[in-house]
Design an enzyme around this catalytic site. Structure first.
Site, PDB file in Angstrom:
ATOM      1  N   ASP A  28       6.642  -8.323  -6.263  1.00 51.10           N
ATOM      2  CA  ASP A  28       5.860  -8.183  -5.110  1.00 51.10           C
ATOM      3  C   ASP A  28       6.346  -7.042  -4.407  1.00 51.10           C
ATOM      4  O   ASP A  28       5.941  -7.015  -3.165  1.00 51.10           O
ATOM      5  CB  ASP A  28       5.674  -9.357  -4.394  1.00 51.10           C
ATOM      6  N   LYS A 111      -0.522 -11.829 -10.614  1.00 53.30           N
ATOM      7  CA  LYS A 111      -0.273 -13.257 -10.068  1.00 53.30           C
ATOM      8  C   LYS A 111      -1.034 -13.706  -8.954  1.00 53.30           C
ATOM      9  O   LYS A 111      -1.355 -12.782  -7.986  1.00 53.30           O
ATOM     10  CB  LYS A 111       1.158 -13.762  -9.962  1.00 53.30           C
ATOM     11  N   CYS A 144       8.012 -15.750  -3.039  1.00 55.59           N
ATOM     12  CA  CYS A 144       7.828 -15.360  -4.332  1.00 55.59           C
ATOM     13  C   CYS A 144       9.154 -15.471  -5.405  1.00 55.59           C
ATOM     14  O   CYS A 144       8.937 -15.715  -6.576  1.00 55.59           O
ATOM     15  CB  CYS A 144       6.862 -14.240  -4.393  1.00 55.59           C
TER      16      CYS A 144
END
Ligand code: ZN
Length: 199
Positions: A28, A111, A144
């Site tokens: 991310d 995702k 995450c």
């Protein structure tokens, strides 16, 4: 308010990994999280960019696989109820930062939740490529990064996390994530990305 001390966790200075069995997973590192104009800005994320870039350079030259996760949300996504709108598909904030732009041969995993494995082909691809070790960097450490590290460990991949390659909104979250990765998932915490040696 209760003040607690972070329990000890193990940190090593260096680790050698077989490049052909190792995947680096960059979690991310998107404009919304890394850039001050982003919608869910993590101020300490910018400091991880250069250490991650150096790691990727060495991993690519050694022949390790490079994966990116790209957090992705759509209209009326229930996660907006928790965090506000962020990484909306197709926007500038959704894009992976230019400094770490995926290169030809790298694999980008879109995702929709914290865990890079949940509802994605990540596990299948790691198996296809014979991966045993995952080096996990990126943001946010206790969200995450932690969920992806946990999910890798539950599937018996070995997990390696360099401290200067991850970032969180505060120190408690950072250390709590590292403690879980060591204590619960038996991952290896390395002091810096430069301590990861590919052979
Ligand atoms: Zn999200």
């Amino acid at each position: 308010m209760t003040t607690v001390e972070v329990p000890e966790y193990r940190v090593v200075d260096s680790i050698e990994l077989p490049a052909s069995k190792t995947a680096v997973i960059v979690v991310d590192m998107q404009n919304d999280f890394v850039k001050p104009e982003g919608k869910l800005y993590v101020p300490t994320a910018q400091a991880t960019v250069e250490p991650i870039r150096r790691l990727l350079d060495r991993a690519r030259s050694a022949g390790a696989r490079i994966f990116y996760t790209q957090d992705t949300h759509y209209d009326n996504d229930p996660e907006y109820g928790i965090w506000g709108e962020h990484v909306r598909y197709g926007t500038w904030g959704w894009e992976i930062i230019d400094e770490l732009k995926p290169q030809p041969g790298d694999i980008v995993i879109v995702k929709t939740r914290y865990d890079g494995f949940y509802g994605t082909p990540l596990d299948d691809l790691l198996r296809v490529f014979g991966i045993e070790y995952t080096v996990i960097v990126g943001t946010v450490a206790n969200i995450c990064v932690l969920h992806t590290a946990a999910s890798a460990a539950l599937r018996w991949y070995k997990v390696v996390v360099p401290i200067n390659g991850i970032s969180a909104l505060n120190d408690f979250d950072l250390h709590a994530a590292l403690r879980q990765i060591d204590f619960l998932y038996k991952g290896t915490i390395v002091r810096t990305t430069d301590g990861i040696v590919f052979k």
